[in-house]
Design an enzyme around this catalytic site. Structure first.
Site, PDB file in Angstrom:
ATOM      1  N   HIS A   1       0.840  -1.212   0.000  1.00 41.37           N
ATOM      2  CA  HIS A   1       0.000   0.000   0.000  1.00 41.37           C
ATOM      3  C   HIS A   1       0.873   1.259   0.000  1.00 41.37           C
ATOM      4  O   HIS A   1       0.579   2.231  -0.692  1.00 41.37           O
ATOM      5  CB  HIS A   1      -0.865   0.058   1.262  1.00 41.37           C
ATOM      6  CG  HIS A   1      -1.915  -0.995   1.355  1.00 41.37           C
ATOM      7  ND1 HIS A   1      -1.861  -2.004   2.282  1.00 41.37           N
ATOM      8  CD2 HIS A   1      -3.055  -1.180   0.651  1.00 41.37           C
ATOM      9  CE1 HIS A   1      -2.923  -2.762   2.152  1.00 41.37           C
ATOM     10  NE2 HIS A   1      -3.664  -2.304   1.170  1.00 41.37           N
TER      11      HIS A   1
ATOM     12  N   GLY B   1      -3.244  -1.276  -7.041  1.00 37.33           N
ATOM     13  CA  GLY B   1      -2.181  -2.258  -7.208  1.00 37.33           C
ATOM     14  C   GLY B   1      -2.481  -3.235  -8.343  1.00 37.33           C
ATOM     15  O   GLY B   1      -3.618  -3.668  -8.518  1.00 37.33           O
TER      16      GLY B   1
ATOM     17  N   ASP C   1      -4.078  -6.985  -7.705  1.00 33.96           N
ATOM     18  CA  ASP C   1      -5.502  -7.278  -7.927  1.00 33.96           C
ATOM     19  C   ASP C   1      -5.814  -6.913  -9.377  1.00 33.96           C
ATOM     20  O   ASP C   1      -6.496  -5.922  -9.653  1.00 33.96           O
ATOM     21  CB  ASP C   1      -6.352  -6.466  -6.943  1.00 33.96           C
ATOM     22  CG  ASP C   1      -6.048  -6.847  -5.506  1.00 33.96           C
ATOM     23  OD1 ASP C   1      -6.280  -7.999  -5.134  1.00 33.96           O
ATOM     24  OD2 ASP C   1      -5.542  -5.991  -4.763  1.00 33.96           O
TER      25      ASP C   1
ATOM     26  N   SER D   1       0.211  -8.748   0.718  1.00 33.76           N
ATOM     27  CA  SER D   1      -1.241  -8.708   0.819  1.00 33.76           C
ATOM     28  C   SER D   1      -1.621  -8.654   2.293  1.00 33.76           C
ATOM     29  O   SER D   1      -0.924  -9.244   3.129  1.00 33.76           O
ATOM     30  CB  SER D   1      -1.823  -9.983   0.189  1.00 33.76           C
ATOM     31  OG  SER D   1      -3.137 -10.213   0.652  1.00 33.76           O
TER      32      SER D   1
HETATM   33  O1  PAF Z   1      -8.168  -3.300  -3.151  1.00 36.00           O
HETATM   34  C1  PAF Z   1      -8.817  -2.905  -2.164  1.00 36.00           C
HETATM   35  O2  PAF Z   1      -8.277  -2.708  -1.081  1.00 36.00           O
HETATM   36  C2  PAF Z   1     -10.310  -2.670  -2.297  1.00 36.00           C
HETATM   37  O3  PAF Z   1     -10.898  -3.601  -3.130  1.00 36.00           O
HETATM   38  C3  PAF Z   1     -10.660  -1.227  -2.734  1.00 36.00           C
HETATM   39  C4  PAF Z   1     -10.135  -0.914  -4.124  1.00 36.00           C
HETATM   40  C5  PAF Z   1     -10.088  -0.239  -1.736  1.00 36.00           C
HETATM   41  C6  PAF Z   1     -12.174  -1.057  -2.775  1.00 36.00           C
HETATM   42  O4  PAF Z   1     -12.749  -1.288  -1.524  1.00 36.00           O
END
Ligand code: PAF
Length: 281
Positions: A33, A145, A148, A183
């Site tokens: 993140h 990211g 996903d 993750s």
């Molecule tokens: O990837 C995530 O953390 C979630 O799916 C997101 C994009 C914040 C939507 O809730």
């Protein structure tokens, strides 16, 4: 750094800003993140991170209640990076009429395959919350990211279909030294499972090498699922797809993406690897 706890606070703050970049998250932030945030900061000084565990994207038997919530530590890490604001709305603020009555965004063709087949309604939940966050925050840029990958493509299509004035940027997957994709769900793994789980990325890499000599996709997928089972996974799917629309791969596609989802114990992990088709013209 401002911590904006309601839509009203966000709107008031937003009126005083010009350009804004958004990094949507569900919190429990890890280095993956933080890399998204750094990518956003490279493009825009004014970055908002949303932290919202979105109930609409969780299935009935999924981990909504146990999903880790670590707001204080998340805010400390974001403050240290130089983020302007964190937006942490309540569920009642985001879905004031309740989940059942909420208008939904559905992106057809891509939402019910792969992870969407295993998690019915998941991508409708994702597209709906991301559309709402775009409307709430009104960012010029939003960073997601590539880990996903299906989610990223769903969001790109949703943004295009609804003509939303937001640039959607994908940032490369961050990995542990073992290759395991970072993750929030890795936190559910024991140290031993974490080691075993690195086989997911190794299997993707092996398939990438094999794709340079074979386009027998179903055979490659079957062999990879066997490798994953041998490594202690229960595979959900292993699939080679067209990198753009995620439809079944063909030998003519300019780029493929190899996508995998597999259970390590009770934890469902996903990963992917893009492969350019060197024989396509
Ligand atoms: O990837 C995530 O953390 C979630 O799916 C997101 C994009 C914040 C939507 O809730």
């Amino acid at each position: 750094m401002r911590v904006l706890k309601s839509l009203a606070e966000l709107r008031k703050w937003r009126q005083q800003q010009s350009e804004v970049a958004l990094v949507p998250t569900m919190g429990n932030l890890h280095d993956g993140h933080l890399h998204l945030v750094k990518t956003a900061l490279e493009r825009c000084d004014n970055v908002v991170v949303s932290i919202f565990v979105n109930p609409m994207q969780f299935g009935a038997n999924e981990d909504l209640d146990s999903y880790p919530r670590t707001l204080e530590a998340d805010c400390q890490a974001l403050d240290a990076l130089g983020v302007s604001a964190v937006f942490t709305p309540q569920v009642s603020d985001v879905y004031p009429r309740g989940l059942d009555k909420q208008t939904r965004i559905e992106v057809p063709g891509i939402s019910d395959i792969l992870c969407g087949a295993s998690r019915p309604g998941h991508f409708t939940g994702v597209a709906t919350i991301v559309c709402k966050l775009f409307n709430m925050v009104q960012p010029q840029l939003a960073v997601f990211g590539e880990k996903d990958y299906q989610q990223l493509q769903v969001i790109r299509l949703m943004t295009q279909d609804l003509s939303l004035p937001v640039e959607v940027l994908g940032a490369p997957t961050q990995r542990e030294t073992s290759g395991l994709a970072m993750s929030s769900r890795n936190g559910y793994l024991s140290p031993e499972q974490k080691q075993q789980a690195a086989a997911l990325y190794r299997t993707l890499q092996k398939t990438k090498v094999e794709l340079s000599v074979s386009t027998n996709f179903s055979e490659l997928e079957k062999a990879a699922e066997e490798d994953l089972s041998q490594a202690g996974f229960v595979p959900d799917y292993f699939s080679i797809r067209n990198a753009k629309d995620l439809q079944e791969a063909t030998a003519e596609d300019p780029e493929w993406v190899v996508l995998a989802a597999a259970f390590m114990g009770k934890t469902r992990l996903i990963d992917n690897l893009r492969v350019s088709n060197t024989s396509a013209r």
